[in-house]
Scaffold this motif. Structure first.
Motif, PDB file in Angstrom:
ATOM      1  N   GLN A  23       8.681  -8.309   5.755  1.00  0.00           N
ATOM      2  CA  GLN A  23       8.253  -9.120   4.839  1.00  0.00           C
ATOM      3  C   GLN A  23       6.666  -8.684   4.515  1.00  0.00           C
ATOM      4  N   GLN A  24       6.303  -8.419   5.468  1.00  0.00           N
ATOM      5  CA  GLN A  24       4.858  -7.903   5.506  1.00  0.00           C
ATOM      6  C   GLN A  24       4.557  -6.650   4.469  1.00  0.00           C
ATOM      7  N   ARG A  25       5.510  -5.742   4.680  1.00  0.00           N
ATOM      8  CA  ARG A  25       5.248  -4.478   4.073  1.00  0.00           C
ATOM      9  C   ARG A  25       5.906  -4.691   2.557  1.00  0.00           C
ATOM     10  N   ILE A  26       6.736  -5.500   2.274  1.00  0.00           N
ATOM     11  CA  ILE A  26       7.013  -5.686   0.925  1.00  0.00           C
ATOM     12  C   ILE A  26       5.592  -6.548   0.252  1.00  0.00           C
ATOM     13  N   LEU A  61       1.594  -7.033  -3.694  1.00  0.00           N
ATOM     14  CA  LEU A  61       0.049  -7.549  -3.922  1.00  0.00           C
ATOM     15  C   LEU A  61      -0.732  -6.640  -4.158  1.00  0.00           C
ATOM     16  N   ASN A  62      -0.861  -5.575  -3.445  1.00  0.00           N
ATOM     17  CA  ASN A  62      -1.778  -4.443  -3.397  1.00  0.00           C
ATOM     18  C   ASN A  62      -1.567  -3.778  -4.851  1.00  0.00           C
ATOM     19  N   LEU A  92      -5.163  -7.067  -3.649  1.00  0.00           N
ATOM     20  CA  LEU A  92      -5.532  -8.019  -2.326  1.00  0.00           C
ATOM     21  C   LEU A  92      -4.660  -7.691  -1.335  1.00  0.00           C
ATOM     22  N   THR A  93      -4.929  -7.662  -0.032  1.00  0.00           N
ATOM     23  CA  THR A  93      -4.069  -7.749   1.022  1.00  0.00           C
ATOM     24  C   THR A  93      -3.426  -9.218   1.076  1.00  0.00           C
ATOM     25  N   PRO A  94      -2.214  -9.101   1.873  1.00  0.00           N
ATOM     26  CA  PRO A  94      -1.449 -10.330   2.068  1.00  0.00           C
ATOM     27  C   PRO A  94      -2.402 -11.609   2.724  1.00  0.00           C
ATOM     28  N   GLN A  95      -3.209 -11.216   3.543  1.00  0.00           N
ATOM     29  CA  GLN A  95      -4.221 -12.067   4.368  1.00  0.00           C
ATOM     30  C   GLN A  95      -5.322 -12.560   3.269  1.00  0.00           C
ATOM     31  N   GLN A  96      -5.633 -11.674   2.450  1.00  0.00           N
ATOM     32  CA  GLN A  96      -6.715 -12.188   1.275  1.00  0.00           C
ATOM     33  C   GLN A  96      -6.046 -13.144   0.475  1.00  0.00           C
TER      34      GLN A  96
END
Length: 157
Positions: A19-22, A27-28, A33-37
């Protein structure tokens, strides 16, 4: 280690990494942006005037880590920090027009990514999984400021 526990740990980690990779790639490519941003912007959007400590609690991160994240978002023009008249020691965080524009569509995007995660599960299977995961989480003492369940204001962080 118990083979079942090992498999559960591996599968949960694999699910979150995928999920994080996708999310990172999408987003990038779309916003830079990063997912956390993106998550931070979503939380700030839902809680205008939130302070850094509250954001750190929501993300279960050290204040210094959140400070760095906020500095980048402020430098890039997504947020502004204002000192309220009643307390000069804290800064309230707000989205700028650029931040508002960036989060347009984030909720729909997160819904799409999250729906993909459970697309092979029936609604009954999803409820069963939720119950089992809640039992697992319940075996730990939640830290202060822990993320709340799906019905809470901070669920999509």
């Amino acid at each position: 280690m118990n083979k079942n526990v090992e498999s559960i740990n591996h599968l949960l980690r694999q699910l979150m990494l995928e999920q994080q990779r996708i999310m990172t790639a999408d987003l990038n490519a779309d916003s830079g942006l990063t997912p956390q941003q993106a998550r931070a912007l979503s939380v700030i959007h839902r809680h205008p005037g939130i302070i850094q400590r509250e954001l750190a609690d929501t993300f279960q991160r050290r204040s210094a880590s959140i400070s760095n994240l906020l500095q980048i978002l402020q430098r890039d023009g997504y947020i502004t920090r204002k000192v309220p008249t009643e307390s000069e020691r804290t800064k309230q965080i707000y989205l700028t027009p650029k931040g508002q524009a960036a989060i347009a569509g984030f909720d729909a995007y997160y819904d799409t990514v999250e729906s993909r995660m459970v697309k092979n599960l029936s609604p009954v299977e999803q409820q069963t999984l939720i119950g089992l995961l809640e039992k697992m989480v319940g075996s730990y003492d939640p830290p202060a400021g822990a993320l709340q369940t799906a019905g809470s204001a901070t669920a999509k962080v």
